[in-house]
Scaffold this motif. Sequence first.
Motif, PDB file in Angstrom:
ATOM      1  N   THR A  95       1.194  -1.899  -0.018  1.00  0.00           N
ATOM      2  CA  THR A  95      -0.180  -0.166  -0.021  1.00  0.00           C
ATOM      3  C   THR A  95       0.941   1.515  -0.155  1.00  0.00           C
ATOM      4  O   THR A  95       2.131   1.100   0.444  1.00  0.00           O
ATOM      5  N   TYR A  97       0.793   3.750   2.357  1.00  0.00           N
ATOM      6  CA  TYR A  97       1.200   3.818   3.672  1.00  0.00           C
ATOM      7  C   TYR A  97       2.746   3.064   3.947  1.00  0.00           C
ATOM      8  O   TYR A  97       3.542   3.000   4.236  1.00  0.00           O
ATOM      9  N   GLU A  98       2.653   1.773   3.156  1.00  0.00           N
ATOM     10  CA  GLU A  98       3.390   0.457   2.975  1.00  0.00           C
ATOM     11  C   GLU A  98       4.995   0.648   2.973  1.00  0.00           C
ATOM     12  O   GLU A  98       5.706   0.709   3.193  1.00  0.00           O
ATOM     13  N   ARG A 115       4.845   5.076  12.873  1.00  0.00           N
ATOM     14  CA  ARG A 115       2.880   5.177  12.139  1.00  0.00           C
ATOM     15  C   ARG A 115       2.854   6.137  12.023  1.00  0.00           C
ATOM     16  O   ARG A 115       2.080   7.470  11.424  1.00  0.00           O
ATOM     17  N   ARG A 130      -5.734   8.329   0.757  1.00  0.00           N
ATOM     18  CA  ARG A 130      -5.293   7.005  -0.522  1.00  0.00           C
ATOM     19  C   ARG A 130      -4.489   6.219   0.421  1.00  0.00           C
ATOM     20  O   ARG A 130      -3.543   5.214  -0.300  1.00  0.00           O
ATOM     21  N   MET A 131      -4.069   6.262   1.619  1.00  0.00           N
ATOM     22  CA  MET A 131      -2.952   5.242   2.320  1.00  0.00           C
ATOM     23  C   MET A 131      -3.162   3.532   2.035  1.00  0.00           C
ATOM     24  O   MET A 131      -1.771   3.133   1.973  1.00  0.00           O
ATOM     25  N   ASP A 132      -4.433   3.376   1.883  1.00  0.00           N
ATOM     26  CA  ASP A 132      -4.165   1.834   1.934  1.00  0.00           C
ATOM     27  C   ASP A 132      -4.065   1.499   0.684  1.00  0.00           C
ATOM     28  O   ASP A 132      -4.824   0.672   0.274  1.00  0.00           O
TER      29      ASP A 132
END
Length: 219
Positions: A95, A97-98, A115, A130-132
Amino acid sequence: MVRFENVGLRYGLGPEILRDLNFEIPAHSFQFLTGPSGAGKTSLLRLLFLSMRPTRGLINLFGRDVSLLSKEEMATLRQRIGIVLQDFRLLDHMTTYENVALPFRVTGRDEASYRREVIDLLKWVGLGERMDALPPVLSGGEKQRAAIARAVIARPHLLLADEPTGNVDPTLGRRLLRLFIELNKSGTAVVIATHDINLMDQYEARRLVLHQGRLHVYE
């Protein structure tokens, strides 16, 4: 922080595309890298990131002669460098985030310790919603902002950015430049490759100008 002495670069048996490069990048400095298309800006950034070796000459990075480094030592030095290339190099199975958190994950940090920092930065660059999302569903501008966030999140000693404002509107482009400037104020040396003369004219900074394979430095 960086010193080039008589550096030349060629691909295969072709002519040198970079030749007789002699310059330094001081710690905590800010500079634009510019020049016409095909001048070798991206190749120079790759030399700085240690993803390529020069055909000849000396590159000294963080006090180390690059030609004497093992693969493991080069990988360790790269952790001190943030880079944004035009192909973004996001990992499609992770994602947003990742991807942005990756510099912390590879050093073994516990997620609880970073985090909030990752989330705040994603919100700041306009990717809070849009983090995921996975990279294949992001627009070009969104991918670019995710790549920039990943490059700056760990506050590298050296930041290299290839046309970082090329796929965003002028307002967001200025916002991203402020991010780079603040990072520079906190101690990161910044090199931004750009064709945008108007952008460069808004800021007082060194200019590294590539022309016909040679580099000219204007303070």
